[in-house]
Design an enzyme around this catalytic site. Structure first.
Site, PDB file in Angstrom:
ATOM      1  N   CYS A 109     -17.666   2.526  -6.754  1.00  0.00           N
ATOM      2  CA  CYS A 109     -19.105   2.286  -6.722  1.00  0.00           C
ATOM      3  C   CYS A 109     -19.897   3.228  -7.615  1.00  0.00           C
ATOM      4  O   CYS A 109     -21.089   3.050  -7.794  1.00  0.00           O
ATOM      5  CB  CYS A 109     -19.633   2.417  -5.291  1.00  0.00           C
ATOM      6  SG  CYS A 109     -19.515   4.092  -4.637  1.00  0.00           S
ATOM      7  N   GLY A 110     -19.271   4.237  -8.159  1.00  0.00           N
ATOM      8  CA  GLY A 110     -19.991   5.186  -9.000  1.00  0.00           C
ATOM      9  C   GLY A 110     -19.949   6.594  -8.454  1.00  0.00           C
ATOM     10  O   GLY A 110     -20.004   7.566  -9.205  1.00  0.00           O
TER      11      GLY A 110
END
Length: 303
Positions: free
Chosen positions: A267-268
């Site tokens: 997701c980062g």
């Protein structure tokens, strides 16, 4: 003698002791102590040693070795195992590990219900909840960023909903190290996961259950009666936001239900700095450069 004079004398004595001994202790002058960091050889050595330990032993090492230690969690199974293991160590309050939960405002209702059950079962644990900046509800999020931002600009969504709140939490809580729920058996980029990692910002990430399989995690949950997300009984294994999480089929990787059909596995938060973050950093650099150029121009005019 005044208390201030006594304090100054104690400080002078401490400084003199450090000078005479040639050593520095944790109770000594902070200015002479370096920030905690690992060299590459030291990090490799620690990973070789820790990979043979049980998760409980890794957690004990973390508690005694890493200041500013927190647990980041979305209340997946592995994070819940870590939480339960920590609760059974009967740690005194100063050594207890606080939780950080990033409420993206797009979690399943079952996930939010689980948060309440976790609070009830582990009442001594502090839970810090961080939401996207400036909004409290999903309606406010859509009004500020537009509907279905995860479709129109998924990197911006990751930044707004997860990365920025995480960075804000780390900054406000003075986080130096975090416990994560990542495991090698989850596949994808996690297949060669180390026990300890250090990201590009210097944050220490520890994966205490990196060696465990999904079955080991599930067995622990059942044997210790740890509360878990009801979605796991409906075919889900890895659970994130409702718009990017699906049940998986038999034989699929554990995280196959996340961002299905997209070339994406993280997701980062656990990725190197995202393109959007790089963009923001570049904008900040340009802004500072413009301010400097204006200041120099003003000086020339004044001269």
């Amino acid at each position: 003698m005044s208390s201030r004079s006594s304090t100054l004398r104690d400080m002078d004595d401490m400084s003199l002791h450090e000078t005479e001994s040639g050593y520095v202790s944790g109770s000594g002058s902070e200015s002479s102590l370096p920030e905690i960091h690992f060299t590459k050889p030291h990090l490799a050595f620690l990973n070789r040693q820790l990979q043979f330990l049980e998760p409980q032993d890794i957690l004990r090492w973390c508690i005694t070795s890493l200041p500013g230690l927190f647990q980041t969690t979305a209340f997946g199974l592995t994070g819940l195992v870590t939480l339960d293991m920590l609760s059974k160590m009967k740690l005194p309050r100063p050594q207890m590990v606080d939780l950080i939960f990033l409420d993206t405002l797009h979690h399943f209702s079952e996930t939010l219900a689980l948060v309440d059950r976790v609070r009830s079962k582990y009442p001594l644990v502090n839970l810090h909840v961080y939401k996207p900046d400036g909004v409290e509800t999903i309606e406010e999020f859509a009004q500020k960023h537009g509907g279905k931002l995860w479709q129109s600009n998924d990197e911006l969504y990751d930044w707004v909903a997860k990365v920025e709140p995480a960075q804000r939490a780390y900054r406000e809580l003075q986080v130096a190290a975090v416990l994560t729920g990542r495991r090698r058996s989850q596949g994808g980029k996690r297949g060669d996961l180390d026990i300890i990692e250090v990201d590009e910002a210097g944050l220490i990430k520890v994966n205490p259950l990196a060696n465990w399989s999904f079955q080991q995690v599930q067995d622990y949950i059942q044997e210790n009666k740890v509360p878990y997300n009801e979605l796991l009984d409906r075919g889900y294994k890895s659970i994130g936001d409702w718009h990017s999480t699906q049940p998986i089929k038999a034989g699929e990787d554990e995280r196959a239900g996340r961002w299905k059909g997209a070339q994406k596995t993280e997701c980062g938060i656990h990725n190197p700095r995202s393109k959007f973050a790089q963009y923001l950093q570049e904008q900040e650099r340009k802004k500072k450069e413009e301010v400097l150029q204006k200041a120099l121009a003003d000086l020339e005019v004044a001269a």
